[in-house]
Design a protein around this motif. Sequence first.
Motif, short mmCIF file in Angstrom:
data_model
loop_
_atom_site.label_atom_id
_atom_site.label_comp_id
_atom_site.label_asym_id
_atom_site.label_seq_id
_atom_site.Cartn_x
_atom_site.Cartn_y
_atom_site.Cartn_z
N LEU A 29 0.95 -1.23 0.02
CA LEU A 29 -0.07 0.00 -0.03
C LEU A 29 0.92 1.30 -0.06
N ALA A 30 1.95 1.17 0.88
CA ALA A 30 2.87 2.42 0.95
C ALA A 30 3.49 2.52 -0.39
N ALA A 31 3.42 1.41 -1.37
CA ALA A 31 4.27 1.63 -2.73
C ALA A 31 3.47 2.05 -3.71
N GLY A 32 1.81 2.43 -3.24
CA GLY A 32 1.03 2.79 -4.33
C GLY A 32 0.20 1.64 -5.12
N ALA A 33 0.38 0.40 -4.57
CA ALA A 33 -0.45 -0.64 -5.25
C ALA A 33 -2.09 -0.60 -4.82
N TYR A 34 -2.86 -1.46 -5.54
CA TYR A 34 -4.24 -1.72 -5.13
C TYR A 34 -4.13 -3.26 -4.32
N VAL A 35 -4.44 -3.35 -3.13
CA VAL A 35 -4.33 -4.73 -2.69
C VAL A 35 -5.69 -5.44 -2.38
N ARG A 36 -5.82 -6.57 -2.61
CA ARG A 36 -7.03 -7.75 -2.30
C ARG A 36 -6.40 -8.59 -1.43
N VAL A 37 -7.23 -8.78 -0.23
CA VAL A 37 -7.05 -9.47 1.05
C VAL A 37 -8.24 -10.48 1.10
N PRO A 38 -7.96 -12.00 1.26
CA PRO A 38 -9.03 -12.62 1.49
C PRO A 38 -9.25 -12.73 3.32
N LEU A 39 -10.59 -12.62 3.42
CA LEU A 39 -11.09 -12.69 4.85
C LEU A 39 -11.61 -14.09 5.36
N HIS A 40 -11.05 -14.69 6.46
CA HIS A 40 -11.54 -16.01 6.45
C HIS A 40 -11.85 -16.02 7.99
N SER A 41 -10.52 -16.31 8.92
CA SER A 41 -10.56 -16.68 10.13
C SER A 41 -10.43 -15.62 11.06
N ARG A 42 -9.71 -14.48 10.55
CA ARG A 42 -9.37 -13.29 11.23
C ARG A 42 -9.66 -12.10 10.79
N PRO A 43 -9.87 -10.94 11.33
CA PRO A 43 -10.14 -9.61 10.52
C PRO A 43 -8.91 -8.99 10.24
N SER A 44 -9.04 -8.04 9.30
CA SER A 44 -7.79 -7.23 9.06
C SER A 44 -7.51 -6.12 9.76
N SER A 45 -6.23 -5.81 10.35
CA SER A 45 -5.93 -4.84 11.14
C SER A 45 -5.78 -3.41 10.30
N ILE A 46 -5.88 -3.55 9.03
CA ILE A 46 -5.48 -2.42 8.22
C ILE A 46 -6.88 -1.62 7.23
N LYS A 47 -6.91 -0.50 7.36
CA LYS A 47 -8.23 -0.01 6.64
C LYS A 47 -7.45 0.91 5.83
N ARG A 81 -7.28 1.75 -0.83
CA ARG A 81 -6.77 0.91 -1.81
C ARG A 81 -6.71 -0.58 -1.38
N LEU A 82 -7.18 -0.97 -0.35
CA LEU A 82 -7.56 -2.17 0.04
C LEU A 82 -8.83 -2.77 -0.16
N GLU A 83 -8.80 -3.83 -0.73
CA GLU A 83 -10.23 -4.68 -0.85
C GLU A 83 -10.11 -5.90 0.04
N LEU A 84 -11.31 -5.95 0.76
CA LEU A 84 -11.23 -7.25 1.69
C LEU A 84 -12.46 -8.16 0.97
N MET A 85 -12.04 -9.54 0.56
CA MET A 85 -13.06 -10.33 0.13
C MET A 85 -13.19 -11.48 0.87
N PRO A 86 -14.27 -11.92 1.34
CA PRO A 86 -14.60 -13.00 2.18
C PRO A 86 -14.13 -14.45 1.34
N ALA A 87 -13.26 -15.42 1.73
CA ALA A 87 -12.85 -16.38 0.77
C ALA A 87 -12.21 -17.50 1.80
N ASP A 88 -12.36 -18.62 1.12
CA ASP A 88 -11.59 -19.86 2.14
C ASP A 88 -10.72 -20.48 0.87
N LEU A 89 -9.35 -20.51 1.35
CA LEU A 89 -8.01 -20.87 0.34
C LEU A 89 -8.09 -22.32 0.25
N THR A 90 -9.10 -23.16 1.05
CA THR A 90 -9.01 -24.53 0.83
C THR A 90 -10.27 -24.81 -0.21
N VAL A 91 -10.81 -23.74 -0.77
CA VAL A 91 -11.60 -23.96 -1.85
C VAL A 91 -11.24 -23.52 -3.03
#
Length: 314
Positions: A26-44, A47-57
């Motif tokens: 984010l500090a480098a200017g990127a758009y970042v997507r992060v999956p949400l599953h077992s814990r919340p994100s500490s970052i707001k 340019r941050l997109e949070l997407m519910p997902a399970d990496l085992t699927v």
Amino acid sequence: MFYKDKKILVTGGTGFVGTHLVQQLLAAGAYVRVPLHSRPSSIKHERLELMPADLTVLADCRKLAHGMQLVFHAGGTVSSAGTTPASAMSAITLNTVVTAHAIEASWAEGVERLLVFSSSTAYPEAHHAITEDEMWTAPPYPGYFGYAWMRRYTERLCEFAGSRSKMKIAIVRPTAVYGQWDTSAHVIPSLVRRALQKQNPFVVWGTGEEVRDFLHVTDLARGCLLLMEKHAACDPVNIGYGSAVTIKQTVHAILRAAGHEKAEVVYDNTKPGTIPFRMVDISKARNLLGFAPQIKLEDGLADTVKWFQANPQF
């Protein structure tokens, strides 16, 4: 400015290493997507997109990778010296599945570059700073057998995908990492928690003479960004501190930072231990990436202690 405006997925982006990758991207200017599953994100961040997902699927992984240019795969789990055989097997299974899914999904969705974590635990036992070329000269240390072979297999999966696709793959072999947001049972966070509890006597597993190569997590994240940019060539690179320290020295540095230096330290070598010496050679990272660690161990440990003081829930 390699990362500016790029669309980047960070699996495990709410975890220990992933949180630091997200912050630096984010500090480098990127758009970042992060999956949400077992814990919340500490970052707001805008340019941050949070997407519910399970990496085992696999279908979830493909949705996550869709439209992304780069993927940093930091999802998975870790184990430690006191891990039971059953829980160790669970960690191996989970890591194998989610890594295979991350590779397959990135390949299928046309991702340009993928970074995958291997591990310095996969190296054979050595009493020197071990180089990348020594990985396959002997089996891993017996105490790391299952986890180490899983990481070795991960590298072979990367080689397969890299040889059959146009996707560029970076493979990082990190050393022992510590710092803010490490909620694991690994040695440094465990010692820090107990130092802040003012335990006395202060019991430490092992002899205290075990040698480690501890790297602060912000240096690891910076090294990963350099590796993805400069050497996504399916060619593993060590990212470490490049200097050795004993567990005994580490313990006393933590106790000083926690204001508990008068504690009676007792070493218990009857408890489960790990490899007696582990240090990585970082010449390749220095030469290819211009990487060098910036955070001294004493400063990094003090920073970690302060973070745990401010976040006692961990």
